[in-house]
Write a protein that holds these residues in place. Structure first.
Motif, PDB file in Angstrom:
ATOM      1  N   PHE A 280       0.825  -1.198   0.000  1.00  0.00           N
ATOM      2  CA  PHE A 280       0.000   0.000   0.000  1.00  0.00           C
ATOM      3  C   PHE A 280       0.868   1.261   0.000  1.00  0.00           C
ATOM      4  CE2 PHE A 280      -3.004   3.113   1.539  1.00  0.00           C
ATOM      5  CZ  PHE A 280      -4.194   2.724   0.923  1.00  0.00           C
ATOM      6  N   LEU A 281       1.942   1.248   0.792  1.00  0.00           N
ATOM      7  CA  LEU A 281       2.836   2.404   0.831  1.00  0.00           C
ATOM      8  C   LEU A 281       3.518   2.620  -0.515  1.00  0.00           C
ATOM      9  CD1 LEU A 281       4.493   2.057   4.348  1.00  0.00           C
ATOM     10  CD2 LEU A 281       2.951   3.861   3.582  1.00  0.00           C
ATOM     11  N   THR A 282       3.754   1.539  -1.226  1.00  0.00           N
ATOM     12  CA  THR A 282       4.377   1.653  -2.549  1.00  0.00           C
ATOM     13  C   THR A 282       3.427   2.284  -3.554  1.00  0.00           C
ATOM     14  OG1 THR A 282       5.712  -0.311  -2.095  1.00  0.00           O
ATOM     15  CG2 THR A 282       5.513   0.379  -4.389  1.00  0.00           C
ATOM     16  N   LEU A 283       2.167   1.861  -3.513  1.00  0.00           N
ATOM     17  CA  LEU A 283       1.204   2.303  -4.512  1.00  0.00           C
ATOM     18  C   LEU A 283       0.515   3.621  -4.137  1.00  0.00           C
ATOM     19  CD1 LEU A 283      -0.455  -1.137  -5.334  1.00  0.00           C
ATOM     20  CD2 LEU A 283       1.360   0.049  -6.586  1.00  0.00           C
ATOM     21  N   ARG A 284       0.228   3.822  -2.855  1.00  0.00           N
ATOM     22  CA  ARG A 284      -0.487   5.026  -2.426  1.00  0.00           C
ATOM     23  C   ARG A 284       0.041   5.459  -1.061  1.00  0.00           C
ATOM     24  NH1 ARG A 284      -4.951   7.938  -3.869  1.00  0.00           N
ATOM     25  NH2 ARG A 284      -6.015   9.038  -2.182  1.00  0.00           N
ATOM     26  N   PRO A 285       1.185   6.102  -1.006  1.00  0.00           N
ATOM     27  CA  PRO A 285       1.811   6.447   0.278  1.00  0.00           C
ATOM     28  C   PRO A 285       1.019   7.425   1.119  1.00  0.00           C
ATOM     29  CG  PRO A 285       2.980   7.462  -1.574  1.00  0.00           C
ATOM     30  CD  PRO A 285       2.002   6.494  -2.160  1.00  0.00           C
ATOM     31  N   THR A 286       0.101   8.186   0.525  1.00  0.00           N
ATOM     32  CA  THR A 286      -0.688   9.136   1.308  1.00  0.00           C
ATOM     33  C   THR A 286      -1.880   8.493   1.994  1.00  0.00           C
ATOM     34  OG1 THR A 286      -1.985   9.723  -0.659  1.00  0.00           O
ATOM     35  CG2 THR A 286      -0.049  11.075  -0.168  1.00  0.00           C
ATOM     36  N   GLY A 287      -2.192   7.227   1.715  1.00  0.00           N
ATOM     37  CA  GLY A 287      -3.324   6.564   2.339  1.00  0.00           C
ATOM     38  C   GLY A 287      -4.621   6.804   1.585  1.00  0.00           C
ATOM     39  N   LEU A 288      -5.683   6.137   2.050  1.00  0.00           N
ATOM     40  CA  LEU A 288      -6.967   6.208   1.362  1.00  0.00           C
ATOM     41  C   LEU A 288      -7.550   7.615   1.365  1.00  0.00           C
ATOM     42  CD1 LEU A 288      -8.609   2.916   2.686  1.00  0.00           C
ATOM     43  CD2 LEU A 288      -7.759   3.340   0.375  1.00  0.00           C
ATOM     44  N   LEU A 289      -7.496   8.279   2.522  1.00  0.00           N
ATOM     45  CA  LEU A 289      -8.086   9.619   2.645  1.00  0.00           C
ATOM     46  C   LEU A 289      -7.050  10.698   2.897  1.00  0.00           C
ATOM     47  CD1 LEU A 289     -11.264   8.827   4.821  1.00  0.00           C
ATOM     48  CD2 LEU A 289     -11.025   8.849   2.328  1.00  0.00           C
ATOM     49  N   GLY A 290      -5.775  10.352   2.828  1.00  0.00           N
ATOM     50  CA  GLY A 290      -4.732  11.335   3.070  1.00  0.00           C
ATOM     51  C   GLY A 290      -4.516  12.237   1.873  1.00  0.00           C
TER      52      GLY A 290
END
Length: 297
Positions: A280-290
């Motif tokens: 998840f950090l690789t694909l979207r490091p800001t998070g779902l709602l970050g």
């Protein structure tokens, strides 16, 4: 399928309560409070001590006694959070991030092995257990006690959301998260608001500790370590610093564990959860709602 979903939501509600403290503190002062999981452990032991002292009265009162103990434990762990902020973190607020991070790790070990000295190394059995009649809900086996714990967790999360979005304290928290210096110039008592943030986050973690002790029936001085890591994982998945993201991340992590256990076996549960974190950090490091933000200099 419905049983897996329910199991994930149930475990995820515990992760969400603890993850809220991570996100609140990080959102305001950009601190990863790795001692937060051990506040959860303190809550479990505070509840254990009060229920043990109450003895037969607590056993006969059952769920009502547990509710009273939960509220007192929230006050106790909230106070512990205040002390931790004042002693360990406030003096280092202007120090390099690495110094504060090392202090957080040190505070975590101090709480863990301080409790080991006080309560001993052996696991303790909770005096009051939540065991009840199983009912079938949409194909899933659910106990009334599980439903009650989930309802309490949801009410606490909704109460926090109202506090953040609908009160003066919440507006001050959001202002400090945007710009601490400007908030100070506008007359906001920054130290007091940060202290309240630690109190609220620690109280929620303490509540989760009491509920986990009453449900699983066994506590030990290291119980906060793994849930602290998982709550941090949940906060990252949701978008660390985002309150709604912490709630969502906790539920997502609970679902991942439930399905991972069903697919791969219980021994692979943690491997599956943390492997997903890396992905998840690789694909979207800001998070779902970050949100992607620019670091101020």
């Amino acid at each position: 399928m419905s049983q897996l979903i329910w199991n994930g939501l149930f475990v995820g509600s515990f992760y969400a309560l603890v993850a809220l403290g991570y996100s609140m503190v990080y959102g305001i002062i950009k601190l990863l409070n790795f001692a937060h999981g051990d506040i959860y452990m303190l809550g479990a032991f505070a509840g254990f001590a009060m229920l043990t002292m109450a003895g037969a009265l607590a056993t006969s009162a059952g769920f009502l006694a547990l509710l009273v103990v939960l509220l007192i434990a929230m006050l106790a762990t909230g106070t512990a959070g205040l002390i931790l902020e004042r002693v360990a973190y406030r003096p280092l607020r202007s120090a390099p991030r690495l110094s504060v991070l090392i202090t957080a790790v040190g505070a975590s070990f101090a709480l863990e092995y301080g409790m080991r000295l006080v309560a001993g190394p052996n696991p303790e059995v909770y005096p009051v257990r939540l065991e009840g009649t199983t009912v079938h809900l949409l194909g899933a086996r659910v106990t009334v006690q599980q439903l009650a714990l989930v309802v309490i967790a949801v009410l606490l999360m909704l109460g926090l959301q109202w506090l953040i979005m609908g009160t003066g304290t919440g507006r001050a928290m959001r202002a400090i998260a945007q710009d601490p210096k400007a908030s100070l110039y506008m007359g906001i008592n920054v130290n007091a608001v940060i202290a309240r943030t630690f109190f609220i986050g620690s109280a929620l973690a303490g509540a989760a500790g009491v509920m986990a002790g009453a449900y699983y029936g066994k506590i030990d001085f290291l119980m906060g370590f793994i849930i602290g890591l998982k709550a941090f994982t949940a906060a990252v998945i949701g978008g660390i610093g985002n309150i709604k993201g912490a709630m969502l991340g906790g539920l997502v992590l609970g679902m991942l564990e439930a399905f991972g256990t069903a697919w791969l076996g219980g021994e692979w549960r943690d491997v599956f959860a943390f492997s997903f974190l890396i992905l998840f950090l690789t694909l979207r490091p800001t998070g779902l709602l970050g949100e992607r933000v620019t670091e101020r200099v």
